[in-house]
Enzyme design. Structure first.
Site, PDB file in Angstrom:
ATOM      1  N   ARG A   1       0.912  -0.775   0.286  1.00 10.92           N
ATOM      2  CA  ARG A   1      -0.289   0.450   0.123  1.00 10.92           C
ATOM      3  C   ARG A   1       0.850   1.381  -0.300  1.00 10.92           C
ATOM      4  O   ARG A   1       0.430   2.850  -0.495  1.00 10.92           O
ATOM      5  CB  ARG A   1      -0.952  -0.348   0.914  1.00 10.92           C
ATOM      6  CG  ARG A   1      -1.706   0.999   1.483  1.00 10.92           C
ATOM      7  CD  ARG A   1      -3.319   1.085   2.321  1.00 10.92           C
ATOM      8  NE  ARG A   1      -3.679   1.655   2.296  1.00 10.92           N
ATOM      9  CZ  ARG A   1      -4.276   2.759   3.516  1.00 10.92           C
ATOM     10  NH1 ARG A   1      -3.297   3.155   4.031  1.00 10.92           N
ATOM     11  NH2 ARG A   1      -5.356   3.240   2.754  1.00 10.92           N
TER      12      ARG A   1
ATOM     13  N   ILE B   1      -7.498   7.619  -0.860  1.00  8.17           N
ATOM     14  CA  ILE B   1      -7.751   6.413  -0.928  1.00  8.17           C
ATOM     15  C   ILE B   1      -8.295   5.658   0.716  1.00  8.17           C
ATOM     16  O   ILE B   1      -7.767   6.538   1.338  1.00  8.17           O
ATOM     17  CB  ILE B   1      -5.788   5.716  -0.668  1.00  8.17           C
ATOM     18  CG1 ILE B   1      -5.573   4.674  -0.871  1.00  8.17           C
ATOM     19  CG2 ILE B   1      -5.105   5.942   0.122  1.00  8.17           C
ATOM     20  CD1 ILE B   1      -4.074   3.798  -0.573  1.00  8.17           C
ATOM     21  N   SER B   2      -8.770   5.088   0.108  1.00  8.89           N
ATOM     22  CA  SER B   2      -9.765   4.568   1.331  1.00  8.89           C
ATOM     23  C   SER B   2      -9.278   3.658   2.064  1.00  8.89           C
ATOM     24  O   SER B   2      -7.802   2.462   2.492  1.00  8.89           O
ATOM     25  CB  SER B   2     -10.812   3.679   1.238  1.00  8.89           C
ATOM     26  OG  SER B   2     -11.664   4.419  -0.350  1.00  8.89           O
ATOM     27  N   LYS B   3      -9.942   3.118   3.210  1.00  2.98           N
ATOM     28  CA  LYS B   3      -8.957   2.705   4.583  1.00  2.98           C
ATOM     29  C   LYS B   3      -8.790   1.427   4.496  1.00  2.98           C
ATOM     30  O   LYS B   3      -9.698   0.806   3.362  1.00  2.98           O
ATOM     31  CB  LYS B   3      -9.832   2.601   5.643  1.00  2.98           C
ATOM     32  CG  LYS B   3     -10.049   3.628   6.805  1.00  2.98           C
ATOM     33  CD  LYS B   3     -11.044   4.009   7.924  1.00  2.98           C
ATOM     34  CE  LYS B   3     -11.420   4.919   8.430  1.00  2.98           C
ATOM     35  NZ  LYS B   3     -11.768   5.205   9.367  1.00  2.98           N
TER      36      LYS B   3
END
EC number: 2.1.1.77
Length: 310
Positions: free
Chosen positions: A130, A156-158
């Site tokens: 990530r 950017i999503s969790k």
């Protein structure tokens, strides 16, 4: 005087024949004339040491030139010596901390504790680095369970939200064809590529589309197809899709996307106001040609789903 002058000018033939002898025997004027060449020889003798002096000057030059290469390596040797101690203390340690499998394993352990149970989803989350998808200044936060900015008012999503949405879309199935709306930085598409045969992803913001391509290139992911376009329109040319994952919130799910969902397919999207105060993660299942079933699940917060391209 007149007799001597008459004798010398003009000279008789016999005087000319005798002229060499007179130059040797008379030291008068002709001796002075003979001294001129001797004086000319003297500068030649003086010039010889002058010619030697340049040679004497040149002689040390090679010595000096030879000394320069001997001293030149000293600064070049010191320059590399300065960064070498700094490199191990910063770059390798940071790279190791970010890329080590242990860091991602801890993230996966948290996901499992939060209720993600599909082993394929957990393996996919562990496989994708990530930190490669966020700005370098945020890389140390990459494996925390938090949304991070990626520019252009997008995030950017969790990790927990990404894993949850993919697990809902899969529902224990093997996915053949998946559509993602909102590529962003490319992270979720990379995770999807581990659980689906083909992944299609659409991004409406051109700089993010280009950034996602750059982020995915080092991973050499062969089954992701990125598209620059309006996500609300979908990708009819590649439909139908086993699953559709929407990474932005609209007031409703666009009908065009519902039509591109295969029968038995599942669509996962945040639905609610753009303010994010009342957004709910929603699951839509297509049960027949003109029939869909909707389930409202978790409270979430996403950026708004917009039409058009920029």
């Amino acid at each position: 005087m007149s007799g001597e002058r008459a004798k010398r000018f003009p000279l008789a033939l016999e005087d000319l024949k005798r002229a060499p002898r007179k130059s040797e025997g008379r030291p008068g004027e002709r001796q002075t004339a003979g001294a001129v060449p001797k004086a000319a020889d003297k500068p030649a003798a003086v010039l010889k040491p002058v010619a030697v002096k340049p040679a004497a000057v040149r002689a040390p030059l090679p010595g000096i030139a030879a000394a320069k290469p001997a001293t030149a390596p000293k600064p070049t040797a010191l320059k590399p010596a300065l960064p070498k101690p700094a490199a191990p203390s910063i770059a390798p340690a940071g790279a190791f901390a970010l890329t080590s499998e242990r860091v991602r394993e801890r993230m996966v352990e948290r996901l499992r504790a939060n209720g993600v149970t599909d082993a394929r989803v957990l393996d996919a989350m562990a496989a994708v680095p990530r930190h490669l998808f966020v700005d370098p200044g945020l890389a140390t936060q990459a494996y925390e369970d938090s949304a991070l900015p990626i520019g252009h008012q997008q995030t950017i999503s969790k990790p927990s939200v990404v894993a949850r949405m993919i697990e809902l879309a899969m529902a224990g199935r093997t996915l053949e064809r998946v559509l993602e709306i909102g590529t962003g930085c490319g992270y979720q598409a990379a995770v999807l590529s581990h659980v689906a045969r083909d992944v299609y992803s659409i991004e409406r913001i051109k700089p993010l589309y280009e950034r996602a391509k750059l982020n995915l290139r080092p991973l050499r992911v062969p089954n992701i197809r990125l598209h620059y376009g309006d996500g609300r329109v979908g990708l009819p040319s590649a439909a139908p899709f086993d699953a559709i994952v929407i990474a932005a919130a609209g007031l409703d799910v666009p009908q065009a996307l519902l039509e591109q969902l295969a029968i038995g397919g599942r669509l996962v999207a945040p639905v609610g106001a753009q303010s994010g105060q009342h957004q709910v993660l929603t699951l839509v299942e297509r049960v027949a040609h003109a029939q869909w079933r909707e389930s409202r699940l978790d409270r979430v917060f996403f950026v708004p789903l917009k039409s058009g391209v920029i």
